[in-house]
Design a protein around this motif. Structure first.
Motif, mmCIF file in Angstrom:
data_model
loop_
_atom_site.group_PDB
_atom_site.id
_atom_site.type_symbol
_atom_site.label_atom_id
_atom_site.label_comp_id
_atom_site.label_asym_id
_atom_site.label_seq_id
_atom_site.Cartn_x
_atom_site.Cartn_y
_atom_site.Cartn_z
ATOM 1 N N GLU A 36 30.162 31.249 51.210
ATOM 2 C CA GLU A 36 29.958 32.556 50.577
ATOM 3 C C GLU A 36 31.010 33.558 51.054
ATOM 4 O OE1 GLU A 36 26.500 35.969 50.268
ATOM 5 O OE2 GLU A 36 25.949 33.920 50.795
ATOM 6 N N ALA A 37 31.327 33.520 52.339
ATOM 7 C CA ALA A 37 32.352 34.432 52.870
ATOM 8 C C ALA A 37 33.721 34.116 52.263
ATOM 9 C CB ALA A 37 32.409 34.326 54.389
ATOM 10 N N GLU A 38 34.036 32.841 52.112
ATOM 11 C CA GLU A 38 35.313 32.472 51.504
ATOM 12 C C GLU A 38 35.373 32.933 50.047
ATOM 13 O OE1 GLU A 38 35.517 28.271 51.972
ATOM 14 O OE2 GLU A 38 36.192 28.387 54.063
ATOM 15 N N ARG A 39 34.271 32.772 49.326
ATOM 16 C CA ARG A 39 34.224 33.193 47.931
ATOM 17 C C ARG A 39 34.376 34.713 47.819
ATOM 18 N NH1 ARG A 39 30.503 35.342 44.975
ATOM 19 N NH2 ARG A 39 28.857 34.972 46.488
ATOM 20 N N ASP A 40 33.703 35.445 48.705
ATOM 21 C CA ASP A 40 33.821 36.904 48.693
ATOM 22 C C ASP A 40 35.241 37.354 49.021
ATOM 23 O OD1 ASP A 40 31.164 37.123 48.028
ATOM 24 O OD2 ASP A 40 30.500 37.627 50.073
ATOM 25 N N ALA A 41 35.862 36.682 49.987
ATOM 26 C CA ALA A 41 37.236 37.036 50.354
ATOM 27 C C ALA A 41 38.194 36.754 49.203
ATOM 28 C CB ALA A 41 37.659 36.259 51.598
ATOM 29 N N MET A 42 37.989 35.632 48.516
ATOM 30 C CA MET A 42 38.846 35.292 47.382
ATOM 31 C C MET A 42 38.659 36.303 46.253
ATOM 32 S SD MET A 42 41.102 33.087 46.353
ATOM 33 C CE MET A 42 40.848 31.582 47.239
ATOM 34 N N GLN A 43 37.433 36.702 45.990
ATOM 35 C CA GLN A 43 37.170 37.685 44.947
ATOM 36 C C GLN A 43 37.792 39.034 45.309
ATOM 37 O OE1 GLN A 43 33.026 38.246 44.190
ATOM 38 N NE2 GLN A 43 33.357 39.506 42.409
ATOM 39 N N ASP A 44 37.690 39.433 46.574
ATOM 40 C CA ASP A 44 38.287 40.689 47.014
ATOM 41 C C ASP A 44 39.800 40.653 46.877
ATOM 42 O OD1 ASP A 44 38.196 43.305 48.283
ATOM 43 O OD2 ASP A 44 39.059 42.297 50.041
ATOM 44 N N LYS A 45 40.390 39.523 47.247
ATOM 45 C CA LYS A 45 41.844 39.382 47.134
ATOM 46 C C LYS A 45 42.271 39.476 45.667
ATOM 47 C CE LYS A 45 43.846 35.470 46.932
ATOM 48 N NZ LYS A 45 44.790 35.225 45.848
ATOM 49 N N ASN A 46 41.535 38.820 44.794
ATOM 50 C CA ASN A 46 41.872 38.870 43.367
ATOM 51 C C ASN A 46 41.761 40.286 42.818
ATOM 52 O OD1 ASN A 46 42.369 36.145 43.307
ATOM 53 N ND2 ASN A 46 40.343 35.604 42.555
ATOM 54 N N GLU A 47 40.742 41.018 43.256
ATOM 55 C CA GLU A 47 40.592 42.399 42.809
ATOM 56 C C GLU A 47 41.740 43.273 43.310
ATOM 57 O OE1 GLU A 47 36.749 43.580 44.151
ATOM 58 O OE2 GLU A 47 35.699 42.381 42.643
ATOM 59 N N ARG A 48 42.154 43.052 44.571
ATOM 60 C CA ARG A 48 43.273 43.838 45.110
ATOM 61 C C ARG A 48 44.565 43.518 44.374
ATOM 62 N NH1 ARG A 48 44.263 42.313 50.315
ATOM 63 N NH2 ARG A 48 42.655 40.749 50.340
ATOM 64 N N VAL A 49 44.784 42.245 44.065
ATOM 65 C CA VAL A 49 45.986 41.855 43.324
ATOM 66 C C VAL A 49 45.975 42.504 41.947
ATOM 67 C CG1 VAL A 49 47.112 39.894 42.179
ATOM 68 C CG2 VAL A 49 46.408 39.703 44.557
ATOM 69 N N GLU A 50 44.806 42.485 41.301
ATOM 70 C CA GLU A 50 44.714 43.095 39.968
ATOM 71 C C GLU A 50 44.955 44.597 40.028
ATOM 72 O OE1 GLU A 50 44.749 42.785 36.096
ATOM 73 O OE2 GLU A 50 44.448 41.069 37.426
ATOM 74 N N ARG A 51 44.433 45.275 41.044
ATOM 75 C CA ARG A 51 44.682 46.715 41.188
ATOM 76 C C ARG A 51 46.162 46.980 41.432
ATOM 77 N NH1 ARG A 51 40.004 46.831 44.711
ATOM 78 N NH2 ARG A 51 41.445 47.109 46.431
ATOM 79 N N GLY A 52 46.816 46.110 42.211
ATOM 80 C CA GLY A 52 48.244 46.259 42.453
ATOM 81 C C GLY A 52 49.047 46.083 41.181
ATOM 82 N N ARG A 53 48.654 45.102 40.371
ATOM 83 C CA ARG A 53 49.348 44.899 39.096
ATOM 84 C C ARG A 53 49.159 46.111 38.181
ATOM 85 N NH1 ARG A 53 47.403 38.691 38.299
ATOM 86 N NH2 ARG A 53 48.968 37.765 39.659
ATOM 87 N N ASP A 54 47.936 46.641 38.172
ATOM 88 C CA ASP A 54 47.690 47.841 37.361
ATOM 89 C C ASP A 54 48.543 49.006 37.846
ATOM 90 O OD1 ASP A 54 45.851 46.441 35.869
ATOM 91 O OD2 ASP A 54 44.091 47.278 36.906
ATOM 92 N N ALA A 55 48.668 49.152 39.160
ATOM 93 C CA ALA A 55 49.461 50.251 39.709
ATOM 94 C C ALA A 55 50.926 50.097 39.343
ATOM 95 C CB ALA A 55 49.293 50.308 41.231
ATOM 96 N N VAL A 56 51.429 48.883 39.415
ATOM 97 C CA VAL A 56 52.831 48.655 39.045
ATOM 98 C C VAL A 56 53.023 48.944 37.568
ATOM 99 C CG1 VAL A 56 54.582 46.847 38.747
ATOM 100 C CG2 VAL A 56 53.334 47.031 40.894
ATOM 101 N N ARG A 57 52.087 48.480 36.746
ATOM 102 C CA ARG A 57 52.198 48.711 35.306
ATOM 103 C C ARG A 57 52.131 50.206 34.997
ATOM 104 N NH1 ARG A 57 48.141 45.704 33.651
ATOM 105 N NH2 ARG A 57 46.689 47.452 33.709
ATOM 106 N N ASP A 58 51.233 50.933 35.655
ATOM 107 C CA ASP A 58 51.137 52.376 35.435
ATOM 108 C C ASP A 58 52.388 53.092 35.938
ATOM 109 O OD1 ASP A 58 48.680 51.990 34.330
ATOM 110 O OD2 ASP A 58 47.564 52.581 36.131
ATOM 111 N N GLY A 59 52.953 52.622 37.040
ATOM 112 C CA GLY A 59 54.158 53.246 37.580
ATOM 113 C C GLY A 59 55.357 53.038 36.693
ATOM 114 N N ARG A 60 55.420 51.923 36.018
ATOM 115 C CA ARG A 60 56.563 51.650 35.148
ATOM 116 C C ARG A 60 56.513 52.472 33.876
ATOM 117 N NH1 ARG A 60 56.755 45.147 35.971
ATOM 118 N NH2 ARG A 60 57.715 45.212 38.020
ATOM 119 N N ARG A 61 55.337 52.912 33.503
ATOM 120 C CA ARG A 61 55.225 53.721 32.292
ATOM 121 C C ARG A 61 55.853 55.095 32.468
ATOM 122 N NH1 ARG A 61 49.004 52.404 31.083
ATOM 123 N NH2 ARG A 61 49.286 50.284 30.363
#
Length: 76
Positions: A36-61
């Motif tokens: 469960e801890a590994e799954r939560d960590a993986m989900q958190d990492k995926n969410e952080r990566v997605e937020r980073g991608r959104d930030a890069v996309r917003d910054g490029r606009r």
């Protein structure tokens, strides 16, 4: 005498079964907790990566780097 021996073996078997059940349950609980801890960590990492991608996309606009800096400076 034989009855006493039978009762003694049965009592030892019952106590051993309880101890084995407790150890087995604890081991299984730890294993499930780790998964469960590994799954939560993986989900958190995926969410952080997605937020980073959104930030890069917003910054490029924003286009111009000076404009991006000015826009980011307003958030501080």
């Amino acid at each position: 005498m034989a009855e006493l021996l039978i009762w003694l073996v049965a009592a030892l078997g019952a106590v051993g079964g309880v101890v084995l059940g407790r150890v087995w349950g604890r081991t299984e609980g730890e294993r499930v907790g780790k998964r469960e801890a590994e799954r939560d960590a993986m989900q958190d990492k995926n969410e952080r990566v997605e937020r980073g991608r959104d930030a890069v996309r917003d910054g490029r606009r924003a286009g111009d780097p000076v404009e991006r800096l000015r826009h980011n400076d307003g958030r501080w």
